[in-house]
Write an enzyme that holds these catalytic residues in place. Structure first.
Site, PDB file in Angstrom:
ATOM      1  N   HIS A 207      -3.709  -4.808  -0.338  1.00 55.55           N
ATOM      2  CA  HIS A 207      -3.270  -5.391   0.928  1.00 55.55           C
ATOM      3  C   HIS A 207      -3.321  -6.913   0.845  1.00 55.55           C
ATOM      4  CE1 HIS A 207      -3.069  -1.820   3.575  1.00 55.55           C
ATOM      5  NE2 HIS A 207      -3.967  -1.328   2.747  1.00 55.55           N
TER       6      HIS A 207
ATOM      7  N   CYS B 182       0.841  -1.203   0.000  1.00 58.66           N
ATOM      8  CA  CYS B 182       0.000   0.000   0.000  1.00 58.66           C
ATOM      9  C   CYS B 182       0.881   1.261   0.000  1.00 58.66           C
ATOM     10  CB  CYS B 182      -0.990  -0.031   1.158  1.00 58.66           C
ATOM     11  SG  CYS B 182      -2.344   1.166   0.971  1.00 58.66           S
TER      12      CYS B 182
ATOM     13  N   GLU C 176      -2.356  -8.992   3.009  1.00 60.78           N
ATOM     14  CA  GLU C 176      -2.727  -9.520   4.323  1.00 60.78           C
ATOM     15  C   GLU C 176      -4.226  -9.440   4.583  1.00 60.78           C
ATOM     16  OE1 GLU C 176      -2.268  -5.126   5.169  1.00 60.78           O
ATOM     17  OE2 GLU C 176      -1.472  -6.599   3.759  1.00 60.78           O
TER      18      GLU C 176
END
Length: 203
Positions: free
Chosen positions: A182, A80, A184
């Site tokens: 992202h 990001c 994650e």
């Protein structure tokens, strides 16, 4: 899998990245210590917030040159805002130099769509990259951003997404990788990307 260092410079969703790596069975450490970054097999540069604030904090911690040095010998993944910091400069709030390891500038997405760009969107892979090995065209990942990499070399853009216009979603220049989305927070696809990065860190 080797140890991945997650850089703590005051701006970043550190725990979610660490938790994802732990789920994969990958050792990680959250650190601002250059010696720990040196010992790590790979480095992740996270980031949440405005470009100039993050760039200033990275430099104030003396970690800007550390990131550049580490990327000359091991994989570095910017996530990001962390990806945006890999660029030559940012135009958010005020002009500000980036790390300059990937060509381009971070600027507001010139789309007619509502900003910020939030939610799931699909990836188009423009070049083969070990970061995306095993994933097919149209893989969905999670985005939260209003600014993106622009004026980037086509050779360094490894994935795009569509948000009214083509938007750079991932970049690579040598050992430097960047994901605007992202991983994650991107479910199985995101875990697959982080697993690929961990494997890269072992090679």
């Amino acid at each position: 899998m080797g140890c991945i260092a997650i850089i703590d410079y005051g701006v970043g969703n550190l725990k979610s990245v660490s938790n994802a790596l732990r789920y994969l069975g990958c050792e990680s450490v959250i650190t601002a210590d250059p010696q720990e970054l040196e010992r790590a097999d790979g480095v992740i540069l996270p980031g949440v917030g405005a470009f100039p604030d993050a760039a200033d904090k990275l430099r104030a911690a003396g970690l800007d040159q550390t990131v550049i040095t580490q990327g000359q010998k091991k994989p570095v993944l910017g996530i990001c805002l962390g990806m945006q910091l890999l660029l030559e400069r940012g135009e958010e709030v005020r002009p500000c130099p980036g790390l300059g390891v990937v060509q381009g500038v971070c600027a507001k997405i010139p789309t007619q769509e509502k900003l910020p760009h939030i939610g799931w969107n699909t990836l188009t892979f423009s070049h083969d990259s070990p970061l995306f090995q095993g994933l097919g065209q149209g893989t969905s990942v999670y985005f939260v951003h209003s600014f993106s990499a622009q004026d980037t070399s086509e050779a360094q853009v490894i994935a795009t997404t569509d948000y009214g216009i083509p938007v750079t979603a991932a970049v690579q220049n040598g050992n430097f990788f960047g994901c605007q989305f992202h991983p994650e927070k991107s479910g199985d696809a995101g875990l697959h990307i982080l697993r690929n990065f961990a494997r890269l860190s072992q090679s």
